[in-house]
Motif scaffolding. Structure first.
Motif, PDB file in Angstrom:
ATOM      1  N   ALA A 272     -15.198  24.149  48.140  1.00 36.14           N
ATOM      2  CA  ALA A 272     -14.389  24.957  47.243  1.00 36.14           C
ATOM      3  C   ALA A 272     -14.950  24.886  45.821  1.00 36.14           C
ATOM      4  O   ALA A 272     -15.862  24.107  45.532  1.00 36.14           O
TER       5      ALA A 272
ATOM      6  N   GLU B 278      -7.148  26.520  46.840  1.00 32.81           N
ATOM      7  CA  GLU B 278      -7.345  25.276  46.088  1.00 32.81           C
ATOM      8  C   GLU B 278      -6.593  25.265  44.750  1.00 32.81           C
ATOM      9  O   GLU B 278      -6.627  26.218  43.985  1.00 32.81           O
TER      10      GLU B 278
ATOM     11  N   GLY C  16     -14.083  16.618  41.594  1.00 37.50           N
ATOM     12  CA  GLY C  16     -13.984  18.065  41.494  1.00 37.50           C
ATOM     13  C   GLY C  16     -13.890  18.594  40.077  1.00 37.50           C
ATOM     14  O   GLY C  16     -14.034  19.788  39.853  1.00 37.50           O
TER      15      GLY C  16
ATOM     16  N   GLY D 211     -11.283  29.200  40.902  1.00 35.57           N
ATOM     17  CA  GLY D 211     -10.914  29.370  42.305  1.00 35.57           C
ATOM     18  C   GLY D 211      -9.407  29.331  42.535  1.00 35.57           C
ATOM     19  O   GLY D 211      -8.947  29.536  43.662  1.00 35.57           O
ATOM     20  N   ASN D 212      -8.645  29.104  41.490  1.00 29.72           N
ATOM     21  CA  ASN D 212      -7.186  28.940  41.613  1.00 29.72           C
ATOM     22  C   ASN D 212      -6.504  30.213  42.138  1.00 29.72           C
ATOM     23  O   ASN D 212      -6.774  31.303  41.635  1.00 29.72           O
ATOM     24  N   PRO D 213      -5.612  30.068  43.136  1.00 34.64           N
ATOM     25  CA  PRO D 213      -4.978  31.255  43.743  1.00 34.64           C
ATOM     26  C   PRO D 213      -3.903  31.935  42.895  1.00 34.64           C
ATOM     27  O   PRO D 213      -3.318  32.912  43.343  1.00 34.64           O
TER      28      PRO D 213
ATOM     29  N   ASN E 172     -10.835  34.416  42.249  1.00 34.03           N
ATOM     30  CA  ASN E 172     -10.002  34.384  43.457  1.00 34.03           C
ATOM     31  C   ASN E 172      -9.182  35.672  43.579  1.00 34.03           C
ATOM     32  O   ASN E 172      -8.248  35.911  42.818  1.00 34.03           O
TER      33      ASN E 172
ATOM     34  N   LEU F  52      -7.641  20.260  51.356  1.00 30.66           N
ATOM     35  CA  LEU F  52      -8.066  21.506  51.999  1.00 30.66           C
ATOM     36  C   LEU F  52      -8.617  21.160  53.379  1.00 30.66           C
ATOM     37  O   LEU F  52      -9.165  20.082  53.581  1.00 30.66           O
TER      38      LEU F  52
ATOM     39  N   GLY G 136     -10.389  20.152  45.586  1.00 28.08           N
ATOM     40  CA  GLY G 136     -10.338  19.582  46.926  1.00 28.08           C
ATOM     41  C   GLY G 136      -8.966  19.562  47.561  1.00 28.08           C
ATOM     42  O   GLY G 136      -8.840  19.240  48.742  1.00 28.08           O
ATOM     43  N   LEU G 137      -7.965  19.904  46.785  1.00 29.46           N
ATOM     44  CA  LEU G 137      -6.586  19.839  47.290  1.00 29.46           C
ATOM     45  C   LEU G 137      -5.939  21.227  47.313  1.00 29.46           C
ATOM     46  O   LEU G 137      -6.281  22.102  46.520  1.00 29.46           O
TER      47      LEU G 137
ATOM     48  N   GLY H 201     -11.951  13.024  46.117  1.00 22.86           N
ATOM     49  CA  GLY H 201     -12.057  14.470  45.967  1.00 22.86           C
ATOM     50  C   GLY H 201     -11.615  14.966  44.603  1.00 22.86           C
ATOM     51  O   GLY H 201     -12.188  15.897  44.042  1.00 22.86           O
ATOM     52  N   PHE H 202     -10.629  14.322  44.072  1.00 30.61           N
ATOM     53  CA  PHE H 202      -9.971  14.854  42.898  1.00 30.61           C
ATOM     54  C   PHE H 202     -10.834  14.737  41.647  1.00 30.61           C
ATOM     55  O   PHE H 202     -11.160  15.729  41.012  1.00 30.61           O
TER      56      PHE H 202
ATOM     57  N   GLY I 259     -13.515  24.050  42.861  1.00 29.17           N
ATOM     58  CA  GLY I 259     -13.140  22.957  41.960  1.00 29.17           C
ATOM     59  C   GLY I 259     -12.741  23.500  40.600  1.00 29.17           C
ATOM     60  O   GLY I 259     -12.369  24.654  40.458  1.00 29.17           O
TER      61      GLY I 259
ATOM     62  N   VAL J 208      -7.531   9.737  48.307  1.00 27.01           N
ATOM     63  CA  VAL J 208      -7.789  11.182  48.182  1.00 27.01           C
ATOM     64  C   VAL J 208      -7.997  11.554  46.719  1.00 27.01           C
ATOM     65  O   VAL J 208      -8.934  12.238  46.356  1.00 27.01           O
TER      66      VAL J 208
END
Lengths: 229, 229
Positions: B76, A126, B12, B91-93, B99, A171, A130-131, B8-9, B78, B4
């Motif tokens: 997720a 993410e 979040g 949660g950012n990769p 994460n 996602l 949500g994206l 979701g955006f 958010g 979208v």
């Protein structure tokens, strides 16, 4: 550049003479462990258990890591080749059977230079809420375009890659495809995209170039990888 | 697209009124767990312990996952905001504290629109043997360019991103930097690169656009995120 490629690069493509049966057995051992670790990555982001439990889990995970590290490779996994020449890029962060970072992508290919796959991205991928993180889409598309060039017999390393984000990628369940656009000698241009159920969300185009060391190996009929990542 | 983003955006981005002290405490709980899981991802790729031990570890990891999942977020993570408006994209990769996919990047920024960081990439980020996966470089640079635009008060979502790979990026200690090139209204152009000790390996340029929903929120003086990923 040549120095890096000539040392780390070629040395990392190792033919280990494993048979197909041995490879299938290894997959049955490492695949489920990697799946479990991938679930743990997701659960670590999403859990709401109490702090004492988080700390207890931390200690247990540290203990497991210590056990796994009692015997391990000195560096990264590299790419191995078995007796039949079948590649095992098992450390790869997009397709690697042993890499819990990989969604993983399970890619289909055709010899006319096409590659496609369906995949699922959860909490670990993410960016905006949500994206899918835009960079994760780039990661996946770099791999997919490379898969297409390799599938078409025109392998290369990424020289340039351009992404166009048409809208946010939600996602969930997604698919990606890529294909060779054209090829001239050692240069191959490929295109591809990621799509959700409603259509394309991100487009990519890239230029892939077969490096000199690989051309020399091909000329010498040495073992040569079909994909570079 | 608007649908979208509008659902979701915005939903979040959650302000949860956590104080700085509470946030620091949470970091002390979740950071070490995530570090342990990140080590586990690496060890899963590199271990050479025997198959029985792999299977035993798999069962233990599955048990840990089940415990963490007894209470968890439905989806997720958010992006959360505390009482002071400080963001937590945990949660950012690329930068997420929770994460284990994230190296993680710990990014410095300045208000003139610059962002920079040093980081280490190990086995989990390998593409060609010994080298960083080209898509991982893209992932990191997408984040860094976005950090620069946000730091300069010109946040946006990635619209286009172009990578130029000058040579292979070796696994190991690396640095990245990014800066705003220019800005016109809702559009901001940024550039950046990744470098090893010998210089730049990958360059990036991107166009970032502030989406309409964010402009509406800014106009309404609603809580607005400073970064979009």
């Amino acid at each position: 550049m040549e120095h890096v490629l000539a040392s780390g690069f070629v040395a990392g493509y190792q033919r280990d003479e494993m048979t197909e049966a041995e490879i299938e057995y290894e997959k049955s051992v490492y695949g489920p462990l990697t799946d479990a670790v991938r679930e743990l990555v997701d659960a670590t982001i999403r859990t709401t258990v109490d702090d004492d439990e988080i700390k207890a889990v931390q200690v247990e995970v540290e203990g497991i890591v210590a056990r796994l590290r009692t015997s391990q490779l000195e560096g990264a996994y590299g790419v191995r080749y078995g007796a039949t020449g079948r590649g095992r890029p098992w450390g790869n962060p997009t397709v690697g059977l042993r890499n819990a970072i990989a969604p993983p992508l399970v890619v289909d290919r055709s010899s006319d230079g096409r590659a496609w796959c369906g995949f699922h991205l959860g909490a670990a991928y993410e960016g905006p809420p949500g994206l899918v993180h835009g960079g994760v889409s780039a990661l996946i598309l770099d791999q997919m375009l490379g898969e297409a060039t390799g599938a078409g017999g025109k392998p290369g390393m990424t020289a340039t890659l351009t992404l166009r984000y048409r809208r946010g990628t939600p996602l969930g369940d997604l698919r990606a495809e890529a294909w060779i656009e054209r090829s001239e000698g050692i240069k191959t241009w490929a295109r591809g995209h990621i799509a959700d159920a409603e259509g394309v969300t991100v487009e990519a185009e890239g230029l892939f170039i077969l490096p000199r060391w690989a051309r020399e190996r091909i000329a010498a009929e040495a073992a040569t990888p079909k994909y570079f990542e």
